[in-house]
Scaffold this active site. Sequence first.
Site, mmCIF file in Angstrom:
data_model
loop_
_atom_site.group_PDB
_atom_site.id
_atom_site.type_symbol
_atom_site.label_atom_id
_atom_site.label_comp_id
_atom_site.label_asym_id
_atom_site.label_seq_id
_atom_site.Cartn_x
_atom_site.Cartn_y
_atom_site.Cartn_z
ATOM 1 N N GLU A 273 50.420 14.266 -4.786
ATOM 2 C CA GLU A 273 51.107 13.314 -3.895
ATOM 3 C C GLU A 273 51.256 11.929 -4.526
ATOM 4 O OE1 GLU A 273 48.339 13.769 -0.768
ATOM 5 O OE2 GLU A 273 49.132 15.697 -0.101
ATOM 6 N N GLY A 275 52.961 8.342 -5.353
ATOM 7 C CA GLY A 275 53.834 7.403 -4.652
ATOM 8 C C GLY A 275 54.156 6.236 -5.563
ATOM 9 N N ARG A 312 51.014 -7.700 -1.483
ATOM 10 C CA ARG A 312 49.910 -7.088 -2.220
ATOM 11 C C ARG A 312 48.993 -8.109 -2.896
ATOM 12 N NH1 ARG A 312 50.265 -4.397 -6.250
ATOM 13 N NH2 ARG A 312 48.486 -3.046 -5.849
ATOM 14 N N CYS A 341 53.300 -20.370 5.645
ATOM 15 C CA CYS A 341 52.284 -21.347 6.017
ATOM 16 C C CYS A 341 50.901 -20.706 6.041
ATOM 17 C CB CYS A 341 52.622 -21.954 7.382
ATOM 18 S SG CYS A 341 51.661 -23.432 7.754
#
Length: 412
Positions: A273, A275, A312, A341
């Site tokens: 799997e 990604g 991230r 902010c």
Amino acid sequence: MIEYRNNILMCEDIDIRELANTYGSPFYIYSKNDILSKIRFLKNIFSSLDNVLIAYAVKAENNLSILKLMAEEGIGADVVSIGETLKYIKAGGKAENVVFSGVAKTREEIQKSIELNIKRFNIESIPEAIRINDIAKELKKRVKCSIRVNPNVDAHTHEKITTGINGNKFGISIKTIKENAELLKSLDNIEIESLSMHIGSQMTDAEPFYKAILVMKDLIGQVNSMGFNITDIDIGGGYGVRYNRDHSGFDFDKFKSESINLLKEMNLKVTTEPGRYFLAESGALIMRVEYIKEELGRKYVILDGGMNDYIRVAMYDAYNEIYPLVKKDNVSNYDFVGPICESSDFFAYDRESSVLEQGDYVALLDAGAYGFSMSNNYNSRPLISQIMIDKDKHYTIRKKQTFEEMISNEII
């Protein structure tokens, strides 16, 4: 395929400055042919195995055009919501190639998935197994399932993306399986055909994979001795990429010589799997320099893209290279920050770069995975556009959200 040529940053055969003038920043770009090359490379890595499903982790980036590429290449889908399943099918994918993971599958999601005849559920808890069985019974169906187990192998990656050790929310321990073996075998409307694992993301060392598969081999033997018939193994994903261009990505040579050979010996059907591996290096976030601010000996590059566009760094302390679209001889050190902010709205501290001026553009590299898919409207900022590049052509795969679209579901 995002690189300098004659000091101009190019994506495939496109000068990215042309895109900045066309689409307006900030925006994401993706290299179609880099995605395709990654898909085909991984297919080749697994080509010596007889029965393999490569299921793309849709959460990495769920744009319909990208999912269409996956479906056309015969890539399945690893999903964590019914929405991801429906998007994959909308893009041309087959439900029979969908693996449904995640710890909190709702009754509605399970029912819809069974009606669509997905490949299997990855079971994350005993109550979930009971729920799937009950719903399958109501629908007069028998559905295939995998038990996600934790091999308790450290993936040696960031603590927030390590998922295969004891003490996190994912998976079921072998102890719990043993204690509930008779209950699980009594669930007549599910067929437990597989054990699955996912030990973490952004791994560059192949050794934890090999160790985890060895553990899984032993666990499969133990589970079969309880009266189950395990015919499949799901080894998850987590193949790392080169966020820092001075470092290498995942060690596929070692993975092929160790883990692939071990899987051959086990003679089971295999699911993996990936990604991030397919998307990260194909994409970049393009941003404009709004201001150069000098304060107490520090230089700040204030950009028009922020943590709502790419979270991230704020969330994981992630590292991304930042390249000006035009490379110059003179360099300086900057803090690259955004307009949100929040003090956490930054992309890099004290990073060396070609000298930048107000109005220049920069590219935050390797942002194709978990970039747009994690973006949001914080500070009432519309979602930005996504642009696909195919050799010397470029086209929009998602339009920039308008203010009216952003507020369309609100009621006063």
